[in-house]
Design a protein around this motif. Structure first.
Motif, short mmCIF file in Angstrom:
data_model
loop_
_atom_site.label_atom_id
_atom_site.label_comp_id
_atom_site.label_asym_id
_atom_site.label_seq_id
_atom_site.Cartn_x
_atom_site.Cartn_y
_atom_site.Cartn_z
N ARG A 124 -13.44 6.24 -1.82
CA ARG A 124 -13.27 6.62 -0.88
C ARG A 124 -11.72 6.91 -0.66
O ARG A 124 -10.81 6.36 -1.02
N GLU A 125 -11.34 8.00 0.09
CA GLU A 125 -10.06 8.40 0.43
C GLU A 125 -9.70 7.41 1.61
O GLU A 125 -10.17 7.27 2.48
N GLN A 126 -8.28 6.86 1.13
CA GLN A 126 -7.69 5.95 2.05
C GLN A 126 -6.24 6.40 2.13
O GLN A 126 -5.81 7.25 1.63
N THR A 127 -5.70 5.64 3.27
CA THR A 127 -4.25 5.78 3.42
C THR A 127 -3.47 4.61 2.53
O THR A 127 -3.88 3.50 2.76
N LEU A 128 -2.80 5.26 1.53
CA LEU A 128 -2.28 4.23 0.43
C LEU A 128 -0.69 4.10 0.62
O LEU A 128 -0.10 4.78 0.81
N LEU A 129 -0.13 2.92 0.24
CA LEU A 129 1.33 2.63 -0.04
C LEU A 129 1.54 2.97 -1.52
O LEU A 129 0.79 2.29 -2.53
N ARG A 130 2.45 3.62 -1.76
CA ARG A 130 2.95 4.07 -3.02
C ARG A 130 3.63 2.76 -3.82
O ARG A 130 4.86 3.02 -4.27
N SER A 131 3.07 1.71 -3.86
CA SER A 131 3.86 0.59 -4.13
C SER A 131 4.20 0.47 -5.62
O SER A 131 4.90 -0.22 -5.97
N THR A 132 3.57 1.27 -6.42
CA THR A 132 3.70 1.24 -8.13
C THR A 132 5.11 2.04 -8.18
O THR A 132 5.73 1.63 -9.49
N GLU A 133 5.79 2.56 -7.29
CA GLU A 133 6.97 3.32 -7.38
C GLU A 133 8.00 2.17 -7.18
O GLU A 133 9.10 2.25 -7.42
N VAL A 134 7.71 0.88 -6.55
CA VAL A 134 8.65 -0.07 -6.36
C VAL A 134 8.17 -1.66 -7.03
O VAL A 134 8.46 -2.49 -6.47
N GLY A 135 7.60 -1.52 -8.07
CA GLY A 135 7.17 -2.40 -9.05
C GLY A 135 5.99 -3.38 -8.69
O GLY A 135 5.55 -4.13 -9.70
N ASP A 136 5.14 -2.73 -7.88
CA ASP A 136 3.71 -3.44 -8.06
C ASP A 136 2.89 -2.86 -9.14
O ASP A 136 3.42 -1.57 -9.66
N ASP A 137 1.85 -3.55 -9.48
CA ASP A 137 0.88 -3.07 -10.51
C ASP A 137 -0.25 -2.13 -10.16
O ASP A 137 -0.93 -1.67 -10.93
N GLN A 138 -0.35 -1.79 -8.90
CA GLN A 138 -1.36 -0.84 -8.56
C GLN A 138 -0.92 -0.40 -6.91
O GLN A 138 -0.23 -1.24 -6.26
#
Length: 583
Positions: A304-318
């Motif tokens: 499903r297409e969702q609005t996502l936070l690009r958190s992998t760019e700031v240290g998250d694993d997904q």
């Protein structure tokens, strides 16, 4: 004064003088430390300066240690310097240094160990239990840990706000409302039978039903659910939060801010929408599809297409979803908006005290901090493991009042606030804790809260004894090193050394967010004090009160006063009393 920080500066100045005299470039001194030696027989202080600086200075560690030791030996507060092992430097301080420091403790009194105010704003969020019932013992540990962390940070000099996040926007509060509505029908005389699965069964909702009856009579019965649900929900939440506040007050926890999650959703998700828009402008928000979960796929999983936070760019694993495909905000989106709200309130550090089942939140919260605040704010997540209750070694049965757990109020009522608070800190927070009702109330040295409080009571008893034999209590705050010069016994000097560790302990426990260090320190200090007292039973010359030797008695009473000061300060930070007598 933190003597370890003081001597760290002295060691660094000695190194600077040596390096400059040799015409070398000054290396980074950040790794130079001064600490208590692991073995007290080695001295009073130990530094790693030669070990960490040998390579950048191109010298052998022991050779460099010898040069540093020679320079430190010239310090008038240093009685002896030894080089040990591969290059550790051990310092033994002059007795007059210790008596001077003891006089400073007496002068500072309750402010001993307190750090200077630095204006740095820190938010400590803890408890934040769903407002669906009374506090249970699982919340108790996080409440104490968070409260003591906040107290330590405040004592260390930070500007601290204690905060509770009310989870009042999710489906669980609708379940609460339906459960309260059932009790409302019961209050009107209806036979409701067994509580249906999925609703909250505890008797604690009966008073809510009675209150609803008093306010609405039977009018709610004729309303459709979409009308009565918000009315009942608001009143049920208010009632639960009043109960939670009372439970926390019983434990000695009073928070500054109770932040409602619903305020983030107000105005069609105003603060959440603002946060997502701000992050989108920074390039951290995008439309995308998350990869399938690892392991066996759930049957209902679909791309499903969702609005996502690009958190992998700031240290998250997904990357993390902010808006579901249905258009509804995720719970995580509220977390992000809540962090941003804290940041906009001026907090430079946010401490979250969470249950161990929230371990997966650590990376995502750290990522949120970087996305929202860059390097301008820091996140610390403290995880608290489960507490298991025992009575005489047997597991404690569930509570009748709550339905399926033991309430915090029941535990405090049975054993008292002080044992609960102290023992919740007597393991590192991320280690499981066994709490035995019998052991935490027994009066023995094996019960650390009794042992520490008894140290304060024993100090008060010594003062009473001194008055009884005609020794006037001096103004200890005016003592100087000469008044304390008679303290030459190794046990007495050892007590002063232990007292001198307190400022460093406060700083390290606050920085590491490890309040158990304070509980352990107080137990060690009490042990040293009781040990010195017991030595006087066998050696009359070492007794704290000796009417035939008024000068040494005055000095020893000053030492006892200093012990009482530090024990009382430590117990206050834990949230426990410092009694004058033990019952």
């Amino acid at each position: 004064m933190n003597i370890f920080a003081d001597f760290e500066e002295r060691v660094k100045k000695a190194v600077e003088a040596i390096v400059l005299a040799d015409g070398q470039a000054l290396p980074d001194l950040a790794r130079v430390t001064v600490e208590p030696p692991r073995d007290a027989s080695h001295g009073d202080l130990a530094t790693n300066a030669a070990m960490v600086l040998a390579k950048p200075l191109g010298r052998k560690p022991r050779d460099l240690a010898g040069v540093i030791a020679d320079r430190l030996a010239a310090d008038p507060d240093v009685a002896a310097v030894d080089v040990a092992g591969p290059g550790f430097i051990n310092l033994r301080l002059a007795p007059v240094f210790w008596t001077t420091h003891l006089a400073m403790i007496l002068g500072d009194a309750a402010d001993y160990g307190r750090g200077p105010r630095n204006g740095r704003k820190v938010n400590v969020e803890y408890v934040s239990a769903n407002p669906t019932g009374p506090m249970h013992v699982g919340h108790c540990r996080g409440a104490v840990v968070g409260d003591v962390i906040a107290g330590l940070l405040d004592f260390a000099g930070e500007d601290v706000t204690r905060e509770y996040y009310i989870n009042d926007a999710g489906e669980q509060v609708s379940v609460l409302a339906r459960s309260a509505y059932l009790r409302y029908r019961e209050a009107l005389g209806e036979e409701i039978g067994e509580i249906p699965a999925g609703l909250y069964p505890g008797d604690y909702l009966k008073p809510v039903g009675t209150t609803l009856k008093a306010e609405f009579g039977d009018r709610l019965l004729v309303m459709p659910e979409e009308e009565w649900l918000p009315l009942v929900r608001d009143r049920a939440i208010d009632a639960m939060m009043a109960m939670i506040r009372d439970d926390l007050k019983t434990l000695g926890v009073e928070q500054d801010v109770f932040f409602s999650e619903r305020t983030l959703h107000a105005g069609n998700g105003g603060k959440i929408a603002e946060t997502i828009a701000a992050l989108e402008a920074k390039g951290y928000v995008y439309k995308g599809v998350l990869p399938p979960p690892k392991g066996q796929l759930p049957e209902d999983w679909e791309e499903r297409e969702q609005t996502l936070l690009r958190s992998t760019e700031v240290g998250d694993d997904q990357d993390r979803p902010l808006v579901k495909s249905s258009g509804a905000y995720t719970y995580f989106a509220a977390d992000v908006a809540y962090f941003r709200d804290k940041f906009e309130r001026g907090f430079q550090e946010m401490v979250y005290v969470l249950g161990a089942d929230h371990g997966g939140y650590v990376k995502r919260l750290e990522a949120v901090a970087r996305a929202v605040a860059g390097e301008a704010a820091k996140v610390d997540v403290v995880l608290c493991q489960l507490v298991k209750l025992y009575r005489n070694g047997e597991p404690v049965k569930m509570s009748k009042r709550s339905g399926d757990f033991v309430t915090l109020a029941e535990v405090v009522e049975e054993v008292g606030r002080d044992p609960v608070r102290f023992m919740m800190l007597y393991r590192k927070s991320d280690a499981p804790l066994d709490f035995d009702f019998q052991k935490v109330t027994e009066q023995s040295k094996d019960n650390p809260v009794f042992y520490v409080q008894y140290a304060h009571a024993r100090a008060a008893a010594i003062f009473r004894q001194a008055k009884e034999v005609g020794i006037d209590m001096p103004d200890f705050s005016r003592f100087d090193s000469q008044d304390l010069a008679g303290l030459t016994d190794e046990g007495e000097l050892g007590l002063i050394r232990k007292l001198a560790e307190f400022p460093r302990l406060i700083q390290s426990a606050a920085e590491s967010k490890e309040p158990h260090r304070l509980a352990f320190y107080l137990n060690d200090l009490a042990s040293a004090f009781h040990g010195q007292y017991n030595r006087g039973k066998d050696l009359p010359d070492l007794r704290f009160v000796n009417p035939d030797q008024p000068m040494i008695t005055r000095a020893r009473l000053g030492l006892v006063k200093a012990v009482a000061i530090v024990v009382a300060t430590g117990l206050h930070l834990i949230g426990a009393d410092a009694p004058e007598e033990m019952r």
